[in-house]
Motif scaffolding. Structure first.
Motif, PDB file in Angstrom:
ATOM      1  N   GLN A  60       0.762  -1.188   0.041  1.00  0.00           N
ATOM      2  CA  GLN A  60       0.034   0.119  -0.025  1.00  0.00           C
ATOM      3  C   GLN A  60       0.840   1.328  -0.158  1.00  0.00           C
ATOM      4  O   GLN A  60       0.215   2.375  -0.202  1.00  0.00           O
ATOM      5  CB  GLN A  60      -0.954   0.148   1.271  1.00  0.00           C
ATOM      6  CG  GLN A  60      -1.936  -1.221   1.097  1.00  0.00           C
ATOM      7  CD  GLN A  60      -2.995  -1.165   2.126  1.00  0.00           C
ATOM      8  OE1 GLN A  60      -2.965  -0.110   3.022  1.00  0.00           O
ATOM      9  NE2 GLN A  60      -3.800  -2.146   2.208  1.00  0.00           N
ATOM     10  N   ARG A  61       2.061   1.118   0.159  1.00  0.00           N
ATOM     11  CA  ARG A  61       2.753   2.436   0.034  1.00  0.00           C
ATOM     12  C   ARG A  61       2.890   2.977  -1.253  1.00  0.00           C
ATOM     13  O   ARG A  61       3.123   4.358  -1.310  1.00  0.00           O
ATOM     14  CB  ARG A  61       4.354   2.070   0.304  1.00  0.00           C
ATOM     15  CG  ARG A  61       5.374   3.192   0.514  1.00  0.00           C
ATOM     16  CD  ARG A  61       5.019   4.252   1.597  1.00  0.00           C
ATOM     17  NE  ARG A  61       6.139   5.156   1.338  1.00  0.00           N
ATOM     18  CZ  ARG A  61       5.440   6.562   1.874  1.00  0.00           C
ATOM     19  NH1 ARG A  61       4.090   6.736   1.961  1.00  0.00           N
ATOM     20  NH2 ARG A  61       6.347   7.431   1.680  1.00  0.00           N
ATOM     21  N   ALA A  64       0.140   5.692  -1.493  1.00  0.00           N
ATOM     22  CA  ALA A  64      -0.133   6.697  -0.694  1.00  0.00           C
ATOM     23  C   ALA A  64      -0.334   8.095  -1.377  1.00  0.00           C
ATOM     24  O   ALA A  64       0.440   8.541  -2.471  1.00  0.00           O
ATOM     25  CB  ALA A  64       1.533   6.816   0.218  1.00  0.00           C
ATOM     26  N   GLY A  65      -1.345   8.670  -1.032  1.00  0.00           N
ATOM     27  CA  GLY A  65      -1.498   9.932  -1.553  1.00  0.00           C
ATOM     28  C   GLY A  65      -2.487  10.160  -2.666  1.00  0.00           C
ATOM     29  O   GLY A  65      -2.945  11.170  -3.329  1.00  0.00           O
ATOM     30  N   THR A  67      -5.392   8.549  -2.773  1.00  0.00           N
ATOM     31  CA  THR A  67      -6.987   8.250  -2.397  1.00  0.00           C
ATOM     32  C   THR A  67      -7.694   9.758  -1.748  1.00  0.00           C
ATOM     33  O   THR A  67      -8.508   9.493  -1.026  1.00  0.00           O
ATOM     34  CB  THR A  67      -7.072   7.063  -1.462  1.00  0.00           C
ATOM     35  OG1 THR A  67      -6.564   7.318  -0.264  1.00  0.00           O
ATOM     36  CG2 THR A  67      -6.679   5.734  -2.099  1.00  0.00           C
ATOM     37  N   GLU A  68      -6.736  10.758  -1.893  1.00  0.00           N
ATOM     38  CA  GLU A  68      -7.227  11.793  -1.001  1.00  0.00           C
ATOM     39  C   GLU A  68      -8.005  12.843  -1.844  1.00  0.00           C
ATOM     40  O   GLU A  68      -7.966  14.099  -2.031  1.00  0.00           O
ATOM     41  CB  GLU A  68      -5.822  12.496  -0.727  1.00  0.00           C
ATOM     42  CG  GLU A  68      -5.029  11.932   0.413  1.00  0.00           C
ATOM     43  CD  GLU A  68      -5.715  11.093   1.541  1.00  0.00           C
ATOM     44  OE1 GLU A  68      -6.633  11.731   1.975  1.00  0.00           O
ATOM     45  OE2 GLU A  68      -5.298  10.016   1.548  1.00  0.00           O
ATOM     46  N   TRP A  80     -12.393   3.590   0.448  1.00  0.00           N
ATOM     47  CA  TRP A  80     -11.043   3.747   0.273  1.00  0.00           C
ATOM     48  C   TRP A  80     -10.705   2.098  -0.127  1.00  0.00           C
ATOM     49  O   TRP A  80      -9.717   1.977  -1.006  1.00  0.00           O
ATOM     50  CB  TRP A  80     -10.150   3.947   1.660  1.00  0.00           C
ATOM     51  CG  TRP A  80      -8.916   3.814   1.512  1.00  0.00           C
ATOM     52  CD1 TRP A  80      -7.811   4.657   1.033  1.00  0.00           C
ATOM     53  CD2 TRP A  80      -8.080   2.469   2.004  1.00  0.00           C
ATOM     54  NE1 TRP A  80      -6.679   3.706   1.210  1.00  0.00           N
ATOM     55  CE2 TRP A  80      -7.030   2.540   1.869  1.00  0.00           C
ATOM     56  CE3 TRP A  80      -8.671   1.235   2.611  1.00  0.00           C
ATOM     57  CZ2 TRP A  80      -6.003   1.637   1.935  1.00  0.00           C
ATOM     58  CZ3 TRP A  80      -7.823   0.366   2.742  1.00  0.00           C
ATOM     59  CH2 TRP A  80      -6.397   0.423   2.575  1.00  0.00           C
ATOM     60  N   THR A 293      -2.840   5.730  10.098  1.00  0.00           N
ATOM     61  CA  THR A 293      -3.628   5.153   9.179  1.00  0.00           C
ATOM     62  C   THR A 293      -5.055   5.317   9.650  1.00  0.00           C
ATOM     63  O   THR A 293      -5.998   5.615   8.993  1.00  0.00           O
ATOM     64  CB  THR A 293      -3.166   3.751   8.936  1.00  0.00           C
ATOM     65  OG1 THR A 293      -2.195   3.503   8.466  1.00  0.00           O
ATOM     66  CG2 THR A 293      -4.376   2.905   8.224  1.00  0.00           C
ATOM     67  N   ASN A 296      -6.172   8.621   8.909  1.00  0.00           N
ATOM     68  CA  ASN A 296      -6.346   9.010   7.608  1.00  0.00           C
ATOM     69  C   ASN A 296      -7.690   7.926   7.146  1.00  0.00           C
ATOM     70  O   ASN A 296      -8.260   8.548   6.158  1.00  0.00           O
ATOM     71  CB  ASN A 296      -5.158   8.158   6.662  1.00  0.00           C
ATOM     72  CG  ASN A 296      -5.131   8.296   5.234  1.00  0.00           C
ATOM     73  OD1 ASN A 296      -5.601   7.595   4.505  1.00  0.00           O
ATOM     74  ND2 ASN A 296      -4.747   9.512   4.784  1.00  0.00           N
ATOM     75  N   SER A 320      -1.233   1.105   6.476  1.00  0.00           N
ATOM     76  CA  SER A 320      -1.341   1.389   5.113  1.00  0.00           C
ATOM     77  C   SER A 320       0.075   2.210   4.557  1.00  0.00           C
ATOM     78  O   SER A 320       0.056   2.380   3.297  1.00  0.00           O
ATOM     79  CB  SER A 320      -2.576   2.373   4.753  1.00  0.00           C
ATOM     80  OG  SER A 320      -2.045   3.501   5.351  1.00  0.00           O
ATOM     81  N   ASN A 321       0.881   2.411   5.269  1.00  0.00           N
ATOM     82  CA  ASN A 321       2.103   3.092   4.963  1.00  0.00           C
ATOM     83  C   ASN A 321       1.927   4.510   4.244  1.00  0.00           C
ATOM     84  O   ASN A 321       2.551   4.900   3.245  1.00  0.00           O
ATOM     85  CB  ASN A 321       3.044   2.204   4.025  1.00  0.00           C
ATOM     86  CG  ASN A 321       3.661   0.807   5.177  1.00  0.00           C
ATOM     87  OD1 ASN A 321       4.010   1.317   6.087  1.00  0.00           O
ATOM     88  ND2 ASN A 321       3.233  -0.261   4.656  1.00  0.00           N
ATOM     89  N   VAL A 322       1.008   5.175   4.515  1.00  0.00           N
ATOM     90  CA  VAL A 322       0.422   6.344   3.879  1.00  0.00           C
ATOM     91  C   VAL A 322       1.621   7.353   4.362  1.00  0.00           C
ATOM     92  O   VAL A 322       2.009   8.366   3.488  1.00  0.00           O
ATOM     93  CB  VAL A 322      -0.665   6.806   3.911  1.00  0.00           C
ATOM     94  CG1 VAL A 322      -1.085   7.185   5.655  1.00  0.00           C
ATOM     95  CG2 VAL A 322      -1.167   8.263   3.354  1.00  0.00           C
TER      96      VAL A 322
END
Length: 452
Positions: A60-61, A64-65, A67-68, A80, A293, A296, A320-322
């Motif tokens: 999931q890294r 990141a960014g 789904t915003e 999500w 997470t 987030n 999720s490593n966001v």
């Protein structure tokens, strides 16, 4: 053997001065306070134990960014999740290995020295099993090996889309296993990590909505005495659906039907009643908290002070490593409690440093959850060590607990200088030794995925 000398270091018994550590074959041969540096010793100002990251979905890294962006209706964990299914539906085995390696490099640069990989992608993009059932487990092991991070691999059993054994959705087909298939996957996963020092294999029933009671009982018999991790009570909808299915909340059902003990790590447990908090603490299981997470995804906030008062144990994970950071997770945990309880220094006990309480609790709970018998800088334990940049202005004039308080709450950047994982120096001057090579592969992978 090699020697390290720290002007001050955090040991299990507290802060100590003039600490000399001897490393031998990936472990701490000796740890001596009030000592003297010897010729050839590498010298540093501040030493800390490496932090365990008890819950990661490394792939999931890569999203990141992404789904915003607000959708046509109110966004939630569930919307999500649909985006995540579409993203993972494109990823090849090479993609997963590249993204995992990048995540692990970032973890090491942040001060995480071991990761609990909650590994639930098992099949190819069509949902068909690979010829090698452990193909993707081996890719995770390869990413851990190339980055140098310690690995607790947690193969996930996932069979259903909802409570009561509902058939899986199309987006979940890469995750699904039978009991027999999962048994073979476990054996193959143990072989996959056999060559990595200190590697541990546990197992992870994904959640009560993804396994039936009969399946849960059966797979737990495959485990022996290794770690058991499970998502639970993360979302209110999950709680409501569990009540509709069983007449009980998820944590209630689990404690009434399964012998939960210190091998267990219950991930999130966000929506827990006072009684459930008490039963979780009494069980000896670790609460696996993933504050960034959880924020987030809009999950909610775990009741940390009540859990602390009951003697509960917790650790932190990047999930999720966001955003990957030891201090980021610890700070978010404390700040979420301050907002929920409208008070300051909530997680710490009376007259205690919040930074040290957070750090030591997460260190000890995370080590337990990942199957590491000895936590901290103790002779015989793994040589997982972090040095901080004592020259940074955020640490000016600080010593002892003030170092942790200032690092977590007052530093505008990572202060990690060097990192040793099982005695091998992997990070120097804040940079992983293979950062450029691994980042280049990650960049090429993401450009290909996002152009598809």
């Amino acid at each position: 053997m090699s020697g390290l000398f720290f002007e001050q270091a955090l040991l299990p018994q507290g802060w100590a001065r003039a600490v000399r550590i001897v490393l031998d074959q990936g472990r701490l041969l000796s740890v001596e306070a009030n000592s003297s540096a010897r010729p050839g010793d590498e010298r540093h100002r501040i030493g800390l134990p490496g932090m365990p990251n008890l819950h990661s979905h490394a792939f999931q890294r890569g999203m990141a960014g992404l789904t915003e962006i607000r959708g046509a209706t109110a966004d939630s964990f569930w919307t999500w999740r649909e985006l995540m299914y579409r993203f993972v539906g494109r990823m090849t085995a090479d993609d997963i290995e590249a993204v995992a390696a990048q995540a692990y490099v970032e973890m090491l640069e942040a001060g995480f020295t071991r990761v609990g990989e909650f590994h639930y992608i098992h099949h190819d993009v069509s949902g068909a099993p690979y010829g090698n059932i452990a193909e993707l487990a081996e890719r995770i092991a390869a990413s851990a090996q190339s980055s140098g991070i310690g690995l607790t691999l947690l193969p996930v059993f996932y069979a259903h889309a909802g409570f009561g054994g509902r058939a899986p959705d199309p987006g979940q087909m890469r995750f699904i296993n039978s009991i027999d298939g999962f048994s073979r996957l476990l054996d193959a996963s143990r072989r996959a990590v056999a060559g990595q020092q200190g590697a541990v294999v546990g197992l992870a029933p994904h959640s009560l909505r993804a396994v039936t009671p009969e399946e849960l009982n059966t797979i737990l018999k495959l485990n022996g005495n290794c770690p058991v991790h499970m998502h639970i009570a993360e979302q209110i909808r999950e709680v409501d659906e569990c009540v509709a299915w069983s007449g009980q909340r998820p944590l209630q059902w689990l404690f009434d039907h399964v012998a939960v003990d210190s091998r267990w790590c219950l991930i999130h447990a966000t929506h827990a009643t006072a009684d459930e908090i008490g039963r979780l603490a009494k069980s000896g299981a670790v609460a696996g908290l993933c504050p960034i997470t959880e924020a987030n995804l809009g999950d909610g906030t775990f009741n940390a002070p009540e859990f602390r008062d009951r003697g509960g144990r917790f650790g932190i994970g990047s999930d999720s490593n966001v955003l990957i950071g030891v201090t980021d997770e610890l700070r978010q945990l404390e700040y979420s409690q301050r907002l929920a309880h409208q008070a300051r220094n909530v997680v710490a006990g009376t007259l205690a440093s919040t930074g040290r309480t957070l750090f030591e609790s997460a260190l000890n709970g995370g080590s337990q959850a990942l199957g590491v018998a000895t936590s901290g800088l103790t002779a015989g334990g793994f040589a997982d060590i972090v040095s901080l940049d004592a020259h940074d202005v955020a640490l000016a004039g600080r010593s002892g607990d003030a170092i942790l308080d200032s690092w977590i709450f007052g530093a505008g950047r990572s202060l990690v200088d060097c990192v040793w994982a099982r005695g091998r120096k992997i990070v120097k001057d804040g940079r992983h030794h293979a950062r450029e090579t691994i980042a280049l592969r990650f960049r090429q992978t993401l450009e290909g995925l996002l152009a598809a």
